[in-house]
Motif scaffolding. Structure first.
Motif, PDB file in Angstrom:
ATOM      1  N   LYS A 155       0.678  -1.554  -0.011  1.00  0.00           N
ATOM      2  CA  LYS A 155      -0.350   0.333  -0.124  1.00  0.00           C
ATOM      3  C   LYS A 155       0.723   1.229  -0.241  1.00  0.00           C
ATOM      4  O   LYS A 155       1.557   1.691   0.765  1.00  0.00           O
ATOM      5  CB  LYS A 155      -1.180   0.200   1.402  1.00  0.00           C
ATOM      6  CG  LYS A 155      -2.196  -1.108   1.000  1.00  0.00           C
ATOM      7  CD  LYS A 155      -3.086  -0.626   2.474  1.00  0.00           C
ATOM      8  CE  LYS A 155      -3.639  -2.077   2.207  1.00  0.00           C
ATOM      9  NZ  LYS A 155      -4.415  -2.021   3.555  1.00  0.00           N
ATOM     10  N   LEU A 156       1.306   1.897  -1.362  1.00  0.00           N
ATOM     11  CA  LEU A 156       1.916   3.490  -1.413  1.00  0.00           C
ATOM     12  C   LEU A 156       0.528   4.609  -0.714  1.00  0.00           C
ATOM     13  O   LEU A 156      -0.507   4.819  -1.216  1.00  0.00           O
ATOM     14  CB  LEU A 156       1.812   2.997  -2.524  1.00  0.00           C
ATOM     15  CG  LEU A 156       3.243   1.611  -2.533  1.00  0.00           C
ATOM     16  CD1 LEU A 156       4.150   2.003  -4.455  1.00  0.00           C
ATOM     17  CD2 LEU A 156       4.308   2.372  -1.419  1.00  0.00           C
ATOM     18  N   PRO A 157       1.512   5.857  -0.417  1.00  0.00           N
ATOM     19  CA  PRO A 157       1.101   6.748  -1.264  1.00  0.00           C
ATOM     20  C   PRO A 157       0.306   7.227  -1.964  1.00  0.00           C
ATOM     21  O   PRO A 157       1.020   6.938  -3.186  1.00  0.00           O
ATOM     22  CB  PRO A 157       1.402   7.866  -0.014  1.00  0.00           C
ATOM     23  CG  PRO A 157       2.784   7.105  -0.075  1.00  0.00           C
ATOM     24  CD  PRO A 157       2.852   5.800   0.472  1.00  0.00           C
ATOM     25  N   ALA A 158      -0.673   8.209  -2.504  1.00  0.00           N
ATOM     26  CA  ALA A 158      -0.768   8.335  -3.733  1.00  0.00           C
ATOM     27  C   ALA A 158      -0.054   9.587  -4.563  1.00  0.00           C
ATOM     28  O   ALA A 158       0.823   9.716  -3.216  1.00  0.00           O
ATOM     29  CB  ALA A 158      -2.252   9.479  -4.149  1.00  0.00           C
ATOM     30  N   PRO A 159       0.156   9.070  -5.321  1.00  0.00           N
ATOM     31  CA  PRO A 159       0.904  10.095  -5.685  1.00  0.00           C
ATOM     32  C   PRO A 159       0.790  11.708  -6.076  1.00  0.00           C
ATOM     33  O   PRO A 159      -0.724  11.755  -6.096  1.00  0.00           O
ATOM     34  CB  PRO A 159       1.094   9.593  -7.736  1.00  0.00           C
ATOM     35  CG  PRO A 159       0.688   8.744  -8.091  1.00  0.00           C
ATOM     36  CD  PRO A 159      -0.281   8.346  -6.742  1.00  0.00           C
ATOM     37  N   GLN A 160       1.718  12.894  -6.129  1.00  0.00           N
ATOM     38  CA  GLN A 160       2.323  13.821  -5.644  1.00  0.00           C
ATOM     39  C   GLN A 160       2.344  14.361  -6.862  1.00  0.00           C
ATOM     40  O   GLN A 160       3.346  14.191  -7.237  1.00  0.00           O
ATOM     41  CB  GLN A 160       1.662  14.344  -4.802  1.00  0.00           C
ATOM     42  CG  GLN A 160       1.608  13.539  -3.397  1.00  0.00           C
ATOM     43  CD  GLN A 160       1.842  14.619  -1.813  1.00  0.00           C
ATOM     44  OE1 GLN A 160       2.116  15.144  -2.024  1.00  0.00           O
ATOM     45  NE2 GLN A 160       1.982  13.090  -1.183  1.00  0.00           N
ATOM     46  N   LEU A 161       1.229  15.818  -7.255  1.00  0.00           N
ATOM     47  CA  LEU A 161       2.321  16.570  -7.882  1.00  0.00           C
ATOM     48  C   LEU A 161       3.214  17.800  -7.827  1.00  0.00           C
ATOM     49  O   LEU A 161       2.687  18.282  -6.750  1.00  0.00           O
ATOM     50  CB  LEU A 161       1.011  17.156  -9.138  1.00  0.00           C
ATOM     51  CG  LEU A 161       0.058  16.074  -9.823  1.00  0.00           C
ATOM     52  CD1 LEU A 161      -0.519  17.573 -11.276  1.00  0.00           C
ATOM     53  CD2 LEU A 161       1.090  15.394 -10.985  1.00  0.00           C
ATOM     54  N   GLY A 162       4.347  17.624  -8.373  1.00  0.00           N
ATOM     55  CA  GLY A 162       5.274  18.735  -7.314  1.00  0.00           C
ATOM     56  C   GLY A 162       5.082  19.453  -8.315  1.00  0.00           C
ATOM     57  O   GLY A 162       4.233  20.260  -9.056  1.00  0.00           O
ATOM     58  N   GLN A 163       6.082  21.138  -7.829  1.00  0.00           N
ATOM     59  CA  GLN A 163       6.149  22.185  -8.544  1.00  0.00           C
ATOM     60  C   GLN A 163       6.005  22.550  -9.878  1.00  0.00           C
ATOM     61  O   GLN A 163       7.180  21.476 -10.491  1.00  0.00           O
ATOM     62  CB  GLN A 163       6.765  23.139  -7.660  1.00  0.00           C
ATOM     63  CG  GLN A 163       6.047  23.471  -6.367  1.00  0.00           C
ATOM     64  CD  GLN A 163       7.313  24.567  -5.432  1.00  0.00           C
ATOM     65  OE1 GLN A 163       8.588  24.503  -5.848  1.00  0.00           O
ATOM     66  NE2 GLN A 163       6.787  25.189  -4.078  1.00  0.00           N
ATOM     67  N   THR A 164       5.307  22.501 -10.748  1.00  0.00           N
ATOM     68  CA  THR A 164       5.558  24.016 -11.866  1.00  0.00           C
ATOM     69  C   THR A 164       7.122  24.322 -11.729  1.00  0.00           C
ATOM     70  O   THR A 164       7.608  25.985 -11.609  1.00  0.00           O
ATOM     71  CB  THR A 164       4.277  24.750 -12.982  1.00  0.00           C
ATOM     72  OG1 THR A 164       3.288  24.136 -12.209  1.00  0.00           O
ATOM     73  CG2 THR A 164       4.985  24.686 -13.703  1.00  0.00           C
ATOM     74  N   ASN A 165       7.985  23.687 -13.117  1.00  0.00           N
ATOM     75  CA  ASN A 165       9.339  24.222 -12.960  1.00  0.00           C
ATOM     76  C   ASN A 165       9.257  25.023 -14.460  1.00  0.00           C
ATOM     77  O   ASN A 165       8.572  24.352 -15.906  1.00  0.00           O
ATOM     78  CB  ASN A 165      10.097  23.132 -13.455  1.00  0.00           C
ATOM     79  CG  ASN A 165      11.771  23.488 -13.383  1.00  0.00           C
ATOM     80  OD1 ASN A 165      11.849  24.842 -13.199  1.00  0.00           O
ATOM     81  ND2 ASN A 165      12.261  22.565 -13.517  1.00  0.00           N
TER      82      ASN A 165
END
Length: 246
Positions: A155-165
């Protein structure tokens, strides 16, 4: 009476030399006065020829290049970088999206002509957004292995989006319009951060596009394939990966 009709030398006249048939011709200046002028012309001509010859010799490579006294010089007075902080990361970057957005931003005043007070910028912004899984947030008991060692559930934490580069090397201003009062204001007191509003708007739109692009779902699938291949190489036959909200 004859003496009174004679023209006095002190009286002005409108006649140019040569108009009076009885006037004596004006003699050319003596050779002594022409000598300095002729010498100056000779010196200037010789200097010009010398410059042309030196440039030609330098171009052909017969003599070493000489330094241009008016060449451009660059001085770097920047200070060394200052380390602010260090963060330990446990992220697995599973996907990355590259985006491009066109921002057409105009700032003006109501009831004021655009040629007086107006600021419009057409900007093309290119940026990227990463989708990652933070393995550092895996909870205790999130990995369950069967007794025979052939099945594993993770069981993994859901993916997240990083900051826009925002990539400034690929981003550029297409066109810019400024009113007369705006230009005068730049001459009096320029604003070095004037384009920050355009940059922020481009980043916000790229972030929104990344959320709607399915980048998170792609990160889930890539992480699942990575873990399944790793655990199968260790002898597990069945690997199940699920995601929970972080």
């Amino acid at each position: 009476m004859r003496a009174m009709s004679r023209r006095s030398n002190d009286q002005p006249t409108n006649e140019f030399p040569g108009d009076d048939p009885g006037a004596r011709p004006v003699a050319p200046p003596p050779a002594a006065s022409r000598g300095p002028v002729r010498g100056l012309l000779v010196v200037l001509g010789g200097a010009a020829v010398a410059v042309v010859v030196l440039l030609g010799v330098q171009t052909t490579g017969l003599l070493p290049s000489f330094r241009n006294p008016f060449s451009q010089e660059q001085t770097d007075r920047s200070q060394p970088p200052l380390l602010k902080s260090i963060q330990d990361l446990s992220r697995y970057v599973a996907a990355e999206g590259n985006f491009q957005v066109v921002v057409d931003l105009q700032n003006d005043r109501r009831n004021v002509p655009d040629f007086l007070l107006n600021e419009r910028t057409l900007f093309v912004g290119s940026g990227s957004v990463e989708a990652y899984v933070d393995f550092g947030k895996i909870a205790e008991g999130a990995i369950v292995v069967s007794d025979d060692g052939k099945t594993a559930e993770i069981k993994l934490p859901a993916p997240q989006l990083g900051q826009t580069n925002l990539d400034m090397e690929k981003s550029y201003v297409v066109a810019q319009e400024r009113g007369l009062l705006n230009r005068i204001g730049d001459l009096v007191e320029g604003d070095p951060n004037r384009q920050q509003q355009v940059y922020r708007m481009a980043e916000e739109r790229i972030t929104t596009a990344a959320r709607d692009s399915g980048l998170g779902e792609r990160a889930e699938e890539n992480t699942r394939k990575m873990l399944a291949g790793l655990l199968r190489s260790l002898g597990y036959e069945q690997v199940t990966v699920t995601y929970v909200a972080p």
